[in-house]
Design a protein around this motif. Structure first.
Motif, PDB file in Angstrom:
ATOM      1  N   ARG A   1     -13.361   1.678 -10.348  1.00 41.23           N
ATOM      2  CA  ARG A   1     -12.070   1.076  -9.979  1.00 41.23           C
ATOM      3  C   ARG A   1     -12.150   0.654  -8.527  1.00 41.23           C
ATOM      4  N   ASN A   2     -11.902  -0.641  -8.270  1.00 40.48           N
ATOM      5  CA  ASN A   2     -12.097  -1.170  -6.920  1.00 40.48           C
ATOM      6  C   ASN A   2     -11.262  -0.486  -5.858  1.00 40.48           C
ATOM      7  N   THR A   3      -9.961  -0.408  -6.142  1.00 40.94           N
ATOM      8  CA  THR A   3      -9.077   0.128  -5.104  1.00 40.94           C
ATOM      9  C   THR A   3      -8.458   1.438  -5.545  1.00 40.94           C
ATOM     10  N   ILE A   4      -8.714   2.453  -4.772  1.00 42.63           N
ATOM     11  CA  ILE A   4      -8.079   3.748  -5.005  1.00 42.63           C
ATOM     12  C   ILE A   4      -7.463   4.137  -3.661  1.00 42.63           C
ATOM     13  N   PRO A   5      -6.157   3.831  -3.485  1.00 47.59           N
ATOM     14  CA  PRO A   5      -5.541   4.102  -2.186  1.00 47.59           C
ATOM     15  C   PRO A   5      -5.568   5.593  -1.861  1.00 47.59           C
TER      16      PRO A   5
ATOM     17  N   LEU B   1       2.515  -0.402  -2.135  1.00 49.70           N
ATOM     18  CA  LEU B   1       1.373  -0.597  -3.041  1.00 49.70           C
ATOM     19  C   LEU B   1       1.824  -1.023  -4.440  1.00 49.70           C
ATOM     20  N   LYS B   2       3.124  -1.196  -4.596  1.00 50.61           N
ATOM     21  CA  LYS B   2       3.739  -1.603  -5.872  1.00 50.61           C
ATOM     22  C   LYS B   2       3.435  -0.612  -7.008  1.00 50.61           C
ATOM     23  N   LEU B   3       3.408   0.672  -6.655  1.00 50.95           N
ATOM     24  CA  LEU B   3       3.190   1.711  -7.666  1.00 50.95           C
ATOM     25  C   LEU B   3       4.518   2.190  -8.233  1.00 50.95           C
ATOM     26  N   MET B   4       5.595   1.901  -7.472  1.00 49.45           N
ATOM     27  CA  MET B   4       6.941   2.278  -7.927  1.00 49.45           C
ATOM     28  C   MET B   4       7.896   1.172  -7.543  1.00 49.45           C
ATOM     29  N   GLU B   5       9.067   1.147  -8.197  1.00 45.73           N
ATOM     30  CA  GLU B   5      10.112   0.146  -7.898  1.00 45.73           C
ATOM     31  C   GLU B   5      10.655   0.384  -6.508  1.00 45.73           C
TER      32      GLU B   5
ATOM     33  N   GLU C   1       7.673   9.230   3.210  1.00 40.61           N
ATOM     34  CA  GLU C   1       6.558   8.364   3.617  1.00 40.61           C
ATOM     35  C   GLU C   1       5.680   8.010   2.411  1.00 40.61           C
ATOM     36  N   ILE C   2       5.468   8.977   1.518  1.00 38.49           N
ATOM     37  CA  ILE C   2       4.658   8.723   0.314  1.00 38.49           C
ATOM     38  C   ILE C   2       5.382   7.703  -0.581  1.00 38.49           C
ATOM     39  N   LEU C   3       6.700   7.849  -0.706  1.00 37.29           N
ATOM     40  CA  LEU C   3       7.457   6.894  -1.531  1.00 37.29           C
ATOM     41  C   LEU C   3       7.410   5.484  -0.928  1.00 37.29           C
ATOM     42  N   GLU C   4       7.438   5.407   0.414  1.00 41.36           N
ATOM     43  CA  GLU C   4       7.319   4.082   1.070  1.00 41.36           C
ATOM     44  C   GLU C   4       5.956   3.462   0.787  1.00 41.36           C
ATOM     45  N   LYS C   5       4.906   4.279   0.894  1.00 38.37           N
ATOM     46  CA  LYS C   5       3.544   3.771   0.607  1.00 38.37           C
ATOM     47  C   LYS C   5       3.468   3.295  -0.850  1.00 38.37           C
ATOM     48  N   ALA C   6       4.082   4.078  -1.746  1.00 38.69           N
ATOM     49  CA  ALA C   6       4.045   3.723  -3.171  1.00 38.69           C
ATOM     50  C   ALA C   6       4.728   2.384  -3.409  1.00 38.69           C
TER      51      ALA C   6
END
Ligand SMILES: Nc1ncnc2c1ncn2[C@@H]1O[C@H](COP(=O)(O)OP(=O)(O)OP(=O)(O)O)[C@@H](O)[C@H]1O
Ligand SMILES: [Mg+2]
Length: 217
Positions: free
Chosen positions: A132-136, A213-217, A205-210
């Motif tokens: 997998r190319n990107t694993i943040p 990264l478009k992992l969450m709405e 901060e984790i929710l902001e990163k998510a």
């Protein structure tokens, strides 16, 4: 969102951070589950001690690395947040956790010893990137002490050496973390406002990163 909390070094705070983040997410209204991959079953014991009247954080044990991806995938159908509490064993599980996660959090204490043992982890991380190319990934400085300027230096050194950012929210060394672990609680539910504040700040901060990264709405 599937969050892997991992580091091949033992005792860096993987379980502590997993459980405390889970409690914060649960209080924010997210349906939350912890996948305990460690044979020591620290998070399962924590769950056993947790009062049933507190916001629910489910915990399931998955000790078989071949089953991890499937279990995490299935749980993700029912839960908003799946936190994977990592194992310090140099097993296949470590690589499986990297591959099963949308985002990796790597707790590290500001000690030269923790710093030196990162090489093996990054070997696994680079291997996983072939699939997998990107694993943040982000470091979380745990057992930090703002009084010690040398720690600031180590934080900068970590970023420049590993090309992985360190989150701004740092977790200090506080007895509250040890106390809540035996009670099946998080510092969010405990009597140390400083611990609660730093954990809330980390969660946000984790929710902001998510979001970025478009992992969450
Ligand atoms: N910020 C902190 N302040 C004080 N004590 C802490 C902190 N973080 C972790 N600890 C304590 O350090 C010990 C190791 O933490 P923890 O069990 O979370 O690490 P771990 O990385 O999950 O270890 P293992 O690799 O054995 O699973 C525990 O006793 C825990 O209570
Ligand atoms: Mg642990």
């Amino acid at each position: 969102m599937k969050i892997g909390i991992t580091n091949l070094k033992g005792g860096v705070g993987k379980s502590t951070i997993t459980q405390n983040l889970a409690v914060c997410f649960a209080h924010l209204g997210f349906k939350t589950v912890i996948v305990d991959t460690d044979t020591n079953q620290n998070s399962l014991s924590w769950f056993g001690a947790r009062d049933k009247d507190l916001p629910n954080v489910n915990v399931v044990g998955v000790s078989e690395s071949e089953a991890l991806n499937k279990s995490v995938h299935n749980l993700h159908q029912d839960y908003d947040i799946v936190l994977i509490d990592g194992t310090p064993n140099l097993s296949k599980m470590a690589t499986r956790i990297i591959l099963a996660s949308d985002i990796l959090l790597i707790p590290i204490r500001p000690s030269a010893q923790d710093f030196r043992t990162m090489d093996e982890f990054f070997k696994r991380y680079e291997d996983a990137k072939e699939f997998r190319n990107t694993i943040p990934a982000f470091f979380i400085l745990n057992e930090f002490s703002e009084q010690k300027r040398v720690h600031e230096g180590i934080s900068k050194q970590i970023e420049s050496s590993f090309d992985v950012p360190v989150l701004n929210s740092k977790i200090n060394s506080r007895v509250a973390y040890t106390e809540v672990s035996v009670l099946g609680q998080g510092v969010f539910e405990y009597s140390d406002p400083k611990a609660k504040n730093e954990m809330v700040s980390l969660t946000k901060e984790i929710l902001e990163k998510a979001k970025e990264l478009k992992l969450m709405e």
